[in-house]
Scaffold this motif. Structure first.
Motif, mmCIF file in Angstrom:
data_model
loop_
_atom_site.group_PDB
_atom_site.id
_atom_site.type_symbol
_atom_site.label_atom_id
_atom_site.label_comp_id
_atom_site.label_asym_id
_atom_site.label_seq_id
_atom_site.Cartn_x
_atom_site.Cartn_y
_atom_site.Cartn_z
ATOM 1 N N THR A 30 0.819 -1.211 0.000
ATOM 2 C CA THR A 30 0.000 0.000 0.000
ATOM 3 C C THR A 30 0.855 1.263 0.000
ATOM 4 O OG1 THR A 30 -0.160 -0.185 2.408
ATOM 5 C CG2 THR A 30 -2.018 -1.029 1.099
ATOM 6 N N ILE A 31 2.062 1.197 0.555
ATOM 7 C CA ILE A 31 3.038 2.283 0.431
ATOM 8 C C ILE A 31 4.226 1.681 -0.305
ATOM 9 C CG2 ILE A 31 4.407 4.023 1.636
ATOM 10 C CD1 ILE A 31 2.572 3.713 4.023
ATOM 11 N N PRO A 32 4.324 1.877 -1.634
ATOM 12 C CA PRO A 32 5.301 1.114 -2.409
ATOM 13 C C PRO A 32 6.750 1.540 -2.208
ATOM 14 C CG PRO A 32 4.094 2.618 -3.820
ATOM 15 C CD PRO A 32 3.427 2.683 -2.484
ATOM 16 N N ASN A 33 7.025 2.833 -2.105
ATOM 17 C CA ASN A 33 8.385 3.358 -1.970
ATOM 18 C C ASN A 33 8.298 4.777 -1.426
ATOM 19 O OD1 ASN A 33 10.514 1.456 -3.209
ATOM 20 N ND2 ASN A 33 8.973 1.521 -4.825
ATOM 21 N N GLY A 34 9.465 5.336 -1.119
ATOM 22 C CA GLY A 34 9.531 6.754 -0.812
ATOM 23 C C GLY A 34 9.578 7.064 0.662
ATOM 24 N N PRO A 35 9.527 8.367 0.988
ATOM 25 C CA PRO A 35 9.610 8.767 2.398
ATOM 26 C C PRO A 35 8.334 8.440 3.149
ATOM 27 C CG PRO A 35 9.264 10.694 1.005
ATOM 28 C CD PRO A 35 9.503 9.533 0.080
ATOM 29 N N LEU A 36 8.494 7.966 4.373
ATOM 30 C CA LEU A 36 7.379 7.784 5.295
ATOM 31 C C LEU A 36 7.197 9.075 6.091
ATOM 32 C CD1 LEU A 36 8.118 4.160 6.555
ATOM 33 C CD2 LEU A 36 6.426 4.869 4.862
ATOM 34 N N GLU A 108 7.592 -12.247 -3.934
ATOM 35 C CA GLU A 108 8.364 -11.292 -3.139
ATOM 36 C C GLU A 108 8.206 -9.886 -3.703
ATOM 37 O OE1 GLU A 108 12.273 -13.521 -1.220
ATOM 38 O OE2 GLU A 108 12.485 -12.129 -2.887
ATOM 39 N N VAL A 109 8.362 -8.903 -2.813
ATOM 40 C CA VAL A 109 8.478 -7.514 -3.230
ATOM 41 C C VAL A 109 9.407 -6.814 -2.250
ATOM 42 C CG1 VAL A 109 6.429 -6.785 -1.926
ATOM 43 C CG2 VAL A 109 7.224 -5.402 -3.850
ATOM 44 N N VAL A 110 10.251 -5.916 -2.766
ATOM 45 C CA VAL A 110 11.162 -5.128 -1.936
ATOM 46 C C VAL A 110 10.849 -3.656 -2.185
ATOM 47 C CG1 VAL A 110 13.558 -4.499 -1.472
ATOM 48 C CG2 VAL A 110 12.971 -6.885 -1.959
ATOM 49 N N ALA A 111 10.687 -2.896 -1.117
ATOM 50 C CA ALA A 111 10.389 -1.474 -1.234
ATOM 51 C C ALA A 111 11.377 -0.675 -0.387
ATOM 52 C CB ALA A 111 8.959 -1.186 -0.796
ATOM 53 N N SER A 112 11.742 0.495 -0.892
ATOM 54 C CA SER A 112 12.717 1.347 -0.208
ATOM 55 C C SER A 112 12.019 2.527 0.459
ATOM 56 C CB SER A 112 13.761 1.860 -1.206
ATOM 57 O OG SER A 112 14.481 0.782 -1.765
ATOM 58 N N TYR A 113 12.460 2.849 1.674
ATOM 59 C CA TYR A 113 11.825 3.907 2.448
ATOM 60 C C TYR A 113 12.879 4.771 3.130
ATOM 61 C CZ TYR A 113 7.777 0.809 2.016
ATOM 62 O OH TYR A 113 6.777 0.014 1.521
ATOM 63 N N SER A 114 12.428 5.920 3.628
ATOM 64 C CA SER A 114 13.262 6.758 4.483
ATOM 65 C C SER A 114 12.372 7.437 5.506
ATOM 66 C CB SER A 114 14.034 7.809 3.675
ATOM 67 O OG SER A 114 13.132 8.713 3.050
ATOM 68 N N ILE A 115 12.935 7.682 6.690
ATOM 69 C CA ILE A 115 12.228 8.390 7.757
ATOM 70 C C ILE A 115 13.172 9.461 8.305
ATOM 71 C CG2 ILE A 115 11.166 8.236 10.040
ATOM 72 C CD1 ILE A 115 10.501 5.328 9.461
ATOM 73 N N SER A 116 12.687 10.691 8.369
ATOM 74 C CA SER A 116 13.451 11.784 8.967
ATOM 75 C C SER A 116 12.970 12.008 10.391
ATOM 76 C CB SER A 116 13.295 13.076 8.158
ATOM 77 O OG SER A 116 13.869 12.944 6.880
ATOM 78 N N VAL A 117 13.918 12.077 11.319
ATOM 79 C CA VAL A 117 13.604 12.284 12.733
ATOM 80 C C VAL A 117 14.162 13.643 13.150
ATOM 81 C CG1 VAL A 117 13.812 11.404 15.083
ATOM 82 C CG2 VAL A 117 13.745 9.798 13.151
ATOM 83 N N SER A 118 13.283 14.506 13.658
ATOM 84 C CA SER A 118 13.714 15.823 14.121
ATOM 85 C C SER A 118 13.800 15.839 15.635
ATOM 86 C CB SER A 118 12.739 16.903 13.647
ATOM 87 O OG SER A 118 11.460 16.707 14.225
ATOM 88 N N GLY A 119 14.484 16.876 16.153
ATOM 89 C CA GLY A 119 14.682 16.967 17.595
ATOM 90 C C GLY A 119 13.454 17.402 18.350
ATOM 91 N N GLY A 120 12.521 18.039 17.661
ATOM 92 C CA GLY A 120 11.322 18.495 18.344
ATOM 93 C C GLY A 120 11.615 19.686 19.238
ATOM 94 N N ALA A 121 10.600 20.174 19.870
ATOM 95 C CA ALA A 121 10.741 21.339 20.739
ATOM 96 C C ALA A 121 10.732 20.899 22.192
ATOM 97 C CB ALA A 121 9.606 22.323 20.494
ATOM 98 N N SER A 122 11.667 21.355 22.950
ATOM 99 C CA SER A 122 11.695 21.056 24.382
ATOM 100 C C SER A 122 11.314 22.314 25.163
ATOM 101 C CB SER A 122 13.082 20.558 24.820
ATOM 102 O OG SER A 122 14.066 21.522 24.504
#
Length: 210
Positions: A30-36, A108-122
């Motif tokens: 359902t999410i084939p590739n790309g940024p999450l 079989e299927v292989v999909a490529s992803y990326s996730i960016s993690v930010s520091g957020g506000a403290s």
């Protein structure tokens, strides 16, 4: 006889040209590739992915290459075809990885992803909260313990001595300076605290050993 042969040839042509009944669709996601969706350090994260088509269930999920952000993992979502990328990120950055999905029929299927993690506000920047610059005094050969205190930022904190020296026999573990001092004197050093988002603070401290 000619009519019979003509019928056989026509029937064979129809059988060869006809699609096979019940052919499975390709295995897709359902999410084939790309940024999450982006994540924030210290905040719970969850994204579902479902396998469509293919053959016999259940499917198996695995990380094929790369790595997820620290604190996140791929788990089953309770269904024969679904999984979740979930957890609580503990480090900032952009992380790339691929997932391999396989059903019991061998598709079989292989999909490529990326996730960016930010520091957020403290609520406030990280700072060292020990009052004054002199920690509790120690005695040569006697057990010693002093706590390093921090406020603000995002926990967990990491402590280190970045300059100067602790009294011989003492060391830092977590937020504790402990051990048995082996020599008398006044020892001056700089401690640094780093929070989970990468913020740092430093302070000059001393320990007197008699």
């Amino acid at each position: 006889m000619r009519t019979f042969l003509s019928l056989l040839i026509a029937t064979a042509t129809l059988l060869v040209g006809a699609p096979s009944a019940g052919a499975a669709d390709p295995l897709t996601l359902t999410i084939p590739n790309g940024p999450l969706p982006a994540a924030t350090i210290g905040s719970v994260y969850g994204v579902g992915i479902t396998a469509l088509g293919g053959g016999t269930r259940p499917v198996t999920w695995s990380v094929n290459s790369g790595s997820l952000p620290p604190g996140l993992s791929v788990i089953k979502d309770g269904g024969a075809s679904s999984t979740m990328v979930t957890g609580t990120p503990t480090a900032t950055g952009t992380y790339s990885f691929s997932l391999r999905v396989r059903d019991k029929s061998g598709n079989e299927v292989v999909a490529s992803y990326s996730i960016s993690v930010s520091g957020g506000a403290s609520a406030a920047p990280v700072s060292i909260a020990n009052a004054g610059s002199v920690l509790v005094r120690g005695a040569t050969g006697k057990s010693y313990s002093a706590s390093l205190l921090a406020t603000g930022g995002l926990q967990p904190y990491t402590w280190s001595v970045v300059s100067g020296a602790l009294p011989p026999g003492l060391s830092v573990s977590g937020n504790q300076i402990s051990g048995k001092p082996a020599a008398a004197g006044t020892w001056t050093f700089t401690v640094r605290v780093a929070d989970a988002s990468g913020q740092t603070a430093a302070k000059l401290l001393s320990i007197v050993v008699f």
